[in-house]
Design an enzyme around this catalytic site. Structure first.
Site, PDB file in Angstrom:
ATOM      1  CG  HIS A  78      -4.685  -3.999   4.886  1.00 14.74           C
ATOM      2  ND1 HIS A  78      -4.933  -2.646   4.904  1.00 14.74           N
ATOM      3  CD2 HIS A  78      -3.760  -4.225   5.862  1.00 14.74           C
ATOM      4  CE1 HIS A  78      -4.174  -2.081   5.838  1.00 14.74           C
ATOM      5  NE2 HIS A  78      -3.459  -3.016   6.434  1.00 14.74           N
TER       6      HIS A  78
ATOM      7  CG  ASP B 193      -2.727  -5.239  -1.180  1.00 20.16           C
ATOM      8  OD1 ASP B 193      -1.493  -5.137  -1.115  1.00 20.16           O
ATOM      9  OD2 ASP B 193      -3.477  -5.070  -0.200  1.00 20.16           O
TER      10      ASP B 193
ATOM     11  CD  GLN C 213       2.114  -8.236   4.425  1.00 25.47           C
ATOM     12  OE1 GLN C 213       3.199  -8.801   4.533  1.00 25.47           O
ATOM     13  NE2 GLN C 213       1.746  -7.246   5.220  1.00 25.47           N
TER      14      GLN C 213
ATOM     15  CE  LYS D 206       2.628  -3.435   4.652  1.00 24.05           C
ATOM     16  NZ  LYS D 206       2.439  -3.529   6.099  1.00 24.05           N
TER      17      LYS D 206
ATOM     18  CB  CYS E 283      -5.663  -3.332   8.831  1.00 20.39           C
ATOM     19  SG  CYS E 283      -4.864  -2.090   9.824  1.00 20.39           S
TER      20      CYS E 283
HETATM   21  N1  PLP Z   1      -2.404  -4.417   1.981  1.00 16.82           N
HETATM   22  C1  PLP Z   1      -1.858  -5.372   2.732  1.00 16.82           C
HETATM   23  C2  PLP Z   1      -2.060  -6.815   2.350  1.00 16.82           C
HETATM   24  C3  PLP Z   1      -1.105  -5.035   3.846  1.00 16.82           C
HETATM   25  O1  PLP Z   1      -0.558  -5.991   4.601  1.00 16.82           O
HETATM   26  C4  PLP Z   1      -0.935  -3.665   4.182  1.00 16.82           C
HETATM   27  C5  PLP Z   1      -0.201  -3.271   5.385  1.00 16.82           C
HETATM   28  O2  PLP Z   1      -0.078  -4.013   6.332  1.00 16.82           O
HETATM   29  C6  PLP Z   1      -1.516  -2.708   3.341  1.00 16.82           C
HETATM   30  C7  PLP Z   1      -2.241  -3.128   2.260  1.00 16.82           C
HETATM   31  C8  PLP Z   1      -1.362  -1.257   3.615  1.00 16.82           C
HETATM   32  O3  PLP Z   1      -0.029  -0.878   3.466  1.00 16.82           O
HETATM   33  P1  PLP Z   1       0.446   0.582   3.842  1.00 16.82           P
HETATM   34  O4  PLP Z   1      -0.044   0.843   5.242  1.00 16.82           O
HETATM   35  O5  PLP Z   1       1.932   0.516   3.747  1.00 16.82           O
HETATM   36  O6  PLP Z   1      -0.158   1.519   2.862  1.00 16.82           O
END
Ligand code: PLP
Length: 403
Positions: free
Chosen positions: A122, A199, A202, A225, A361
């Site tokens: 992401h 990270d 998900q 999430k 993203c």
């Molecule tokens: N990393 C992953 C794999 C994600 O799917 C997301 C959000 O969709 C993020 C990071 C960023 O999360 P946040 O916008 O809640 O900070």
């Protein structure tokens, strides 16, 4: 076995219609809906205990502080961290990763040092490292995909060199819905004394996370999430790293003493929690964790994986369907023929179906796959087989319109 129809009663938002059709919410990877108990925990906190934490001798402040720290302990237990001082509340995954990039970077990295990320990250696990690259001249190495659209473990191993200082990779891809066996990645990095940030944005909504078993050095995730409100998230970090890292933001709460000449910093986790924290959000995250545990994380995982398998099986039968990667968690990304994802998304919306379209993203991954974007359906505990059937029928209808 989990019964999604019982669970749905806890989610009032799902009862509505959109364009006269029952809402089918399949955009859970972007954010999940909130159960009544989480929403109630927010209003209860404001109605009964609201007061700034850690700073007051008065009753309300003490109760608010207790509840806030209780929430920290719930997070600790949920991910099996050793100590609650290793749980830092942030605004979400993005802020957690930026914290590490900034503080770990300031403390340990020099020009020419290398950070390994992957092809399917992401933007929030790409751009913070690029900012660091622009600031201090680190290098970013990228794990490629193999021919199966999974991360290439052999290529990963080959990226390590004398100057590798950190690995930062996603547990589950938000685009492909595929799980990377991060334990193997962590174990390999550790043989070379390189720490690893996972990270978990998900993965934690859909599986039991045990940071000790994983031996992750850092683990980042977002509350929204996993049925909690927006604006609250977590960075888990091993104290051996966090203690040595410079603070991220400066301000109240993160200090021990402040003089114009010199400031000394607070102990963990407060060193990384400058300013008034989102204590109500943290309390609500604690309630969301209780809610998930009441249903059972394993039951949630089984249900979502079964829906994903069913969706993949049914989608595959649609002519010109291309499913990306190897979805095994709770999200499926696909394209049908040359129908633009935005057109598909708009038409599905008219049928009451909320899915996400675009680059998710993850523009570098789109470039690697050679596509402008995908259509992504992502499931949560409250989704049903009937909703998957409705999705498939709707896609077939759209595909016929374009044929
Ligand atoms: N990393 C992953 C794999 C994600 O799917 C997301 C959000 O969709 C993020 C990071 C960023 O999360 P946040 O916008 O809640 O900070």
């Amino acid at each position: 076995m989990l019964n999604p129809n019982d669970i749905r009663k806890e989610f009032p938002i799902l009862e509505q219609t959109v364009y006269g059709k029952p809402l089918i919410y399949l955009d859970n990877a972007a954010t999940t809906q909130k159960p009544r108990c989480v929403i109630d925990s927010i209003s209860q906190a404001y109605l009964t205990i609201n007061s700034n934490v850690h700073r007051g001798v008065h009753h309300l402040s003490q109760v608010a502080t207790e509840k806030f720290e209780e929430a920290r302990d719930k997070v600790r237990a949920h991910i099996n961290a050793g100590d609650k001082s290793e749980i830092i509340f942030t605004r979400g995954t993005t802020e957690s990763i930026n914290l590490v990039a900034s503080s770990f970077g300031n403390t340990f990295l020099k020009a020419g040092d290398e950070v390994i990320i992957s092809s399917l990250e992401h933007h929030s696990n790409i751009v913070p490292w690029q900012i660091l690259r622009d600031r201090i001249g680190i290098e970013i190495k990228v794990i490629p995909l193999d021919s199966n659209e999974s991360l290439d473990f052999e290529a990963y191993k080959a990226l390590f060199g004398e100057r590798t200082r950190l690995v930062s990779i996603a547990h589950v891809s938000n685009v492909l819905g595929a799980t990377t066996p991060v334990k193997e990645y962590i174990d390999y990095a550790h043989t070379l004394n390189v720490p690893v940030l996972i990270d978990g944005a998900q993965s934690i909504p859909h599986s039991n996370i045990d940071v000790k078993a994983l031996d992750a050095d850092f683990f980042a995730f977002s509350g929204h999430k996993m049925y909690a409100p927006t604006g609250i998230g977590v960075l888990y970090g091993k104290s051996e790293w966090l203690n040595r890292m410079q603070p991220y933001h400066g301000g109240g709460e993160m200090i021990q003493t402040v003089r114009f000449e010199k400031t000394t910093y607070n102990e963990l986790p407060y060193k990384f929690e400058a300013g008034t924290p989102d204590y109500v959000g943290a309390i609500a995250l604690g309630r969301a964790i209780d809610f998930m545990n009441e249903i059972g994380v394993d039951a949630i995982a089984q249900h979502e994986q079964a829906l994903t398998r069913y969706a993949v099986e049914r989608l595959r039968n649609i002519p010109s369907m291309r499913i990306f990667g190897n979805p095994d968690s709770s999200a499926v990304s696909f394209l049908v023929g040359d129908i633009h994802p935005a057109d598909m998304g708009t038409l599905l919306d008219r049928l009451g179906i909320a899915i996400r379209t675009g680059h998710h993203c993850a523009q570098p991954l789109m470039e690697i796959l050679g596509i402008p974007g995908t259509v992504r359906a992502s499931f949560a505990m409250y989704n049903t087989v009937e909703e998957v059937d409705a999705l498939v029928a709707a896609i077939e209808r759209v595909a016929k319109m374009f044929a």
